[in-house]
Write an enzyme that holds these catalytic residues in place. Structure first.
Site, PDB file in Angstrom:
ATOM      1  N   LYS A 158      -8.600  11.309 -37.915  1.00 51.95           N
ATOM      2  CA  LYS A 158      -9.163  10.025 -38.355  1.00 51.95           C
ATOM      3  C   LYS A 158     -10.327   9.637 -37.445  1.00 51.95           C
ATOM      4  O   LYS A 158     -10.134   9.169 -36.332  1.00 51.95           O
ATOM      5  CB  LYS A 158      -8.112   8.901 -38.293  1.00 51.95           C
ATOM      6  CG  LYS A 158      -8.610   7.631 -38.977  1.00 51.95           C
ATOM      7  CD  LYS A 158      -7.923   6.370 -38.524  1.00 51.95           C
ATOM      8  CE  LYS A 158      -8.513   5.783 -37.285  1.00 51.95           C
ATOM      9  NZ  LYS A 158      -9.929   5.365 -37.358  1.00 51.95           N
ATOM     10  N   GLY A 169      -9.882   6.359 -27.189  1.00 52.96           N
ATOM     11  CA  GLY A 169     -10.370   5.042 -27.574  1.00 52.96           C
ATOM     12  C   GLY A 169     -10.087   4.044 -26.472  1.00 52.96           C
ATOM     13  O   GLY A 169      -9.971   4.405 -25.293  1.00 52.96           O
ATOM     14  N   SER A 170      -9.952   2.792 -26.857  1.00 56.94           N
ATOM     15  CA  SER A 170      -9.790   1.733 -25.865  1.00 56.94           C
ATOM     16  C   SER A 170      -8.384   1.736 -25.260  1.00 56.94           C
ATOM     17  O   SER A 170      -7.431   2.232 -25.866  1.00 56.94           O
ATOM     18  CB  SER A 170     -10.055   0.381 -26.528  1.00 56.94           C
ATOM     19  OG  SER A 170      -9.099   0.171 -27.545  1.00 56.94           O
ATOM     20  N   THR A 171      -8.284   1.164 -24.087  1.00 59.98           N
ATOM     21  CA  THR A 171      -6.988   1.078 -23.410  1.00 59.98           C
ATOM     22  C   THR A 171      -6.020   0.212 -24.204  1.00 59.98           C
ATOM     23  O   THR A 171      -4.824   0.523 -24.295  1.00 59.98           O
ATOM     24  CB  THR A 171      -7.203   0.548 -21.979  1.00 59.98           C
ATOM     25  OG1 THR A 171      -7.972   1.530 -21.273  1.00 59.98           O
ATOM     26  CG2 THR A 171      -5.888   0.315 -21.257  1.00 59.98           C
ATOM     27  N   ALA A 207      -5.799  -0.202 -27.470  1.00 53.53           N
ATOM     28  CA  ALA A 207      -5.243   0.593 -28.575  1.00 53.53           C
ATOM     29  C   ALA A 207      -4.346   1.707 -28.031  1.00 53.53           C
ATOM     30  O   ALA A 207      -3.297   2.008 -28.608  1.00 53.53           O
ATOM     31  CB  ALA A 207      -6.371   1.177 -29.423  1.00 53.53           C
ATOM     32  N   GLY A 208      -4.741   2.294 -26.908  1.00 53.77           N
ATOM     33  CA  GLY A 208      -3.953   3.387 -26.318  1.00 53.77           C
ATOM     34  C   GLY A 208      -2.555   2.931 -25.936  1.00 53.77           C
ATOM     35  O   GLY A 208      -1.572   3.655 -26.140  1.00 53.77           O
ATOM     36  N   GLU A 229      -6.861   9.351 -24.037  1.00 55.35           N
ATOM     37  CA  GLU A 229      -8.112   9.302 -23.258  1.00 55.35           C
ATOM     38  C   GLU A 229      -8.686   7.914 -23.476  1.00 55.35           C
ATOM     39  O   GLU A 229      -9.124   7.591 -24.579  1.00 55.35           O
ATOM     40  CB  GLU A 229      -9.097  10.368 -23.764  1.00 55.35           C
ATOM     41  CG  GLU A 229      -8.681  11.794 -23.508  1.00 55.35           C
ATOM     42  CD  GLU A 229      -8.762  12.181 -22.040  1.00 55.35           C
ATOM     43  OE1 GLU A 229      -9.413  11.462 -21.252  1.00 55.35           O
ATOM     44  OE2 GLU A 229      -8.156  13.197 -21.675  1.00 55.35           O
ATOM     45  N   CYS A 266     -17.304   6.252 -21.751  1.00 53.96           N
ATOM     46  CA  CYS A 266     -16.097   5.960 -20.971  1.00 53.96           C
ATOM     47  C   CYS A 266     -16.284   6.325 -19.508  1.00 53.96           C
ATOM     48  O   CYS A 266     -15.722   5.695 -18.622  1.00 53.96           O
ATOM     49  CB  CYS A 266     -14.917   6.721 -21.554  1.00 53.96           C
ATOM     50  SG  CYS A 266     -15.222   8.498 -21.681  1.00 53.96           S
ATOM     51  N   GLU A 312     -14.445  -3.197 -18.810  1.00 58.28           N
ATOM     52  CA  GLU A 312     -15.378  -2.241 -19.405  1.00 58.28           C
ATOM     53  C   GLU A 312     -16.321  -2.996 -20.346  1.00 58.28           C
ATOM     54  O   GLU A 312     -15.880  -3.554 -21.350  1.00 58.28           O
ATOM     55  CB  GLU A 312     -14.566  -1.196 -20.186  1.00 58.28           C
ATOM     56  CG  GLU A 312     -15.386  -0.038 -20.659  1.00 58.28           C
ATOM     57  CD  GLU A 312     -14.544   1.014 -21.394  1.00 58.28           C
ATOM     58  OE1 GLU A 312     -13.676   0.620 -22.197  1.00 58.28           O
ATOM     59  OE2 GLU A 312     -14.768   2.210 -21.169  1.00 58.28           O
TER      60      GLU A 312
END
Ligand code: NAD
Length: 485
Positions: free
Chosen positions: A176, A228-230, A232-233, A250, A284, A383
């Protein structure tokens, strides 16, 4: 205008289950340059079912790694045959300067594909070990059906970082891409189709986060590979944890570049700067905190301001341009919000801070340098994901390490010095997954890359990146039997 009315599901272009579409907007012209179907949960279900069947019953996991590698080599060659086309497409999607993008967004993915194609013939998938009670065959087997999710900032690079090791391992993949960058993902799908990837092995479903989460939760998925972003992670890690699903993450970064007091700025800055304002600051690994020795602070600021102000801002399709527009209007709002916040926090704008003069179209922000920054400020902790640098003073190497480590992130970093031994001590002290010691290279694809702390879990690239897509099985062998491995 590049328009698709079909999705790539199980290796074929099929009509989507829903009627929604995603518009791709060129961040330079603000014009719609592409349209693709917005994938739905039903499309994910279909893709996972095909990937499941291809994994459980199809040829792909049963082929040898070197046979699978042939596909990757062909994909790499096809991309290399149209580097400019891919680079311009990605630039139109997300604004990456085309000169940088040709190398990082297009050539680098081919290096990743080639690296894993080569690793297929040297990696020990099977190994006979002398155990405590007899010989044991340790077999590394594909983890199963992979759900791969990528961001928009380096879309094909991340696609390659996931697809190459997953496919060499023998996995099947539902990929995706981010909704901002579906066009390069579909171009890549066309290449995989053209080089003869077996049916069922790969699906490419552009969609937003809800459909992404459906993919993560799907019981047919064995492993989630997320970049992706932290925020969402953490959500994805939580879901996978509950389901005991394999996952690797990541995530974001706020890396510190440490300039030691013996640094030769004329040598260091040309190597550091492309890593500080990399990809319009949307990277990143961007070295956005610049740690300067207090007794050389003003000299560092002056040199940085001089170098950053010389960076050419403009149409990212112009090969001379070094800084293009941000991916979307909301991203410019976010970056401008941080520039305002930094001033409210007491930092001072030494360069930039606004929009470039004379550019009324496109989501541009001037490259910006903040001085008088304290590491506790939000502009030093969060960030920003734009061309904004914060110069932070320090006293002594130990304090530099401590400031570099005073971050919830731990992705990358660098140290710049005339004394590599001293630099290595700093490098060892900073808790990040990747580090640059007087080196302009942040990532070598043959070695592990990833984050400490909130920057992720697991390591991509190198054999470590392949291991992310393998399960280990120990088969205790009878005496006198030696399997061929
Ligand atoms: P994002 O987290 O908003 O989205 C990334 C992808 O995840 C998109 O495809 C999105 O649709 C999907 N997604 C979002 N929430 C999800 C959820 N709950 N479940 C499933 N899928 C979900 O990030 P972004 O804004 O697209 O990308 C920028 C971020 O990515 C930055 O934080 C950057 O540092 C990070 N990044 C990290 C690396 C790395 O290798 N560590 C590389 C590139 C980018």
């Amino acid at each position: 205008m590049k328009a698709y009315d079909r999705l790539f599901i199980g290796g074929e272009w099929v009509a989507p289950a829903g009627t929604g579409t995603i518009d791709v907007i060129n961040p330079t012209t603000e014009e719609v340059v592409g349209r693709v179907p917005d994938s739905t949960e039903a499309d994910v279900d279909k893709a996972v079912a095909l990937a499941r069947d291809a994994f459980d019953n199809g040829p792909w996991p049963r082929m040898t790694p070197t046979e699978r590698a042939e596909i990757l080599t062909k994909v790499s060659q096809a991309i290399q045959a149209d580097m400019q086309g891919f680079a311009e497409l990605i630039t139109m999607e997300m604004g990456s300067p085309v000169a940088w993008g040709t190398m990082a967004q297009v050539f680098a993915p081919t290096m990743i594909l080639d690296y894993y194609a080569g690793l297929a013939s040297t990696f020990q998938f099977d190994e006979v070990r002398q155990g405590l009670m007899g010989e044991v065959l340790v077999a590394k087997e594909p983890v199963g059906v992979v759900g791969a999710i990528s961001p928009w900032n380096v879309p094909m690079f991340i696609a390659a970082a996931k697809l190459a090791p997953a496919l060499v391992a023998g996995c099947t993949v539902v990929f995706k891409p981010a909704p901002e960058t579906p066009l390069d993902a579909f171009r890549l799908a066309e290449v995989f189709e053209a080089v003869g990837l077996p049916k069922g092995v790969l699906s490419v479903l552009p969609a937003g986060r809800e459909v992404g989460e459906h993919l993560v939760r799907h019981p047919g998925i064995n492993k989630v590979s997320f970049t992706g972003s932290t925020v969402a992670g953490k959500k994805i890690g939580g879901i996978c944890g509950e389901q005991l699903k394999r996952f690797s993450l990541e995530l974001g970064g706020k890396s510190a570049a440490v300039l030691l007091d013996d640094v030769n700025l004329a040598e260091a800055l040309p190597m550091l700067l492309p890593n500080a304002i990399m990809n319009n600051g949307e990277a990143c690994i961007a070295q956005t905190r610049i740690l300067a020795p207090r007794d050389r602070y003003q000299e560092v600021v002056d040199a940085l301001v001089e170098s950053v102000s010389a960076m050419k801002v403009g149409d990212p399709l112009d090969p001379a341009v070094e800084v293009g527009p941000l991916v979307a209007e909301r991203q410019r709002d976010r970056v401008e919000g941080y520039i305002k916040l930094g001033q409210e926090e007491g930092a001072k704008v030494a360069l930039g801070g606004g929009r470039p003069a004379g550019m009324d179209k496109g989501w541009f922000v001037e490259p910006t340098v903040f001085v008088n920054v304290d590491n506790s400020m939000r502009i030093a902790q969060e960030e920003i994901f734009g061309p904004v640098l914060a110069v932070i003073p320090y006293d002594g190497d130990a304090e530099a390490v401590s400031i570099a480590n005073d971050s919830s992130y731990g992705l990358c970093g660098s140290v710049w010095t005339n004394d590599p031994e001293r630099g290595l001590k700093v490098a060892r002290g900073v808790r990040t997954g990747t580090y640059m010691l007087n080196s302009p290279i942040p990532i070598d694809f043959s070695t592990p890359f990833g984050g400490y702390k909130d920057s992720g879990m697991g390591r991509e690239f190198g054999p470590d990146g392949l291991e992310l897509f393998l399960e280990k099985k120990s088969i205790n062998l009878p005496a006198g039997f030696s399997p061929s491995v």
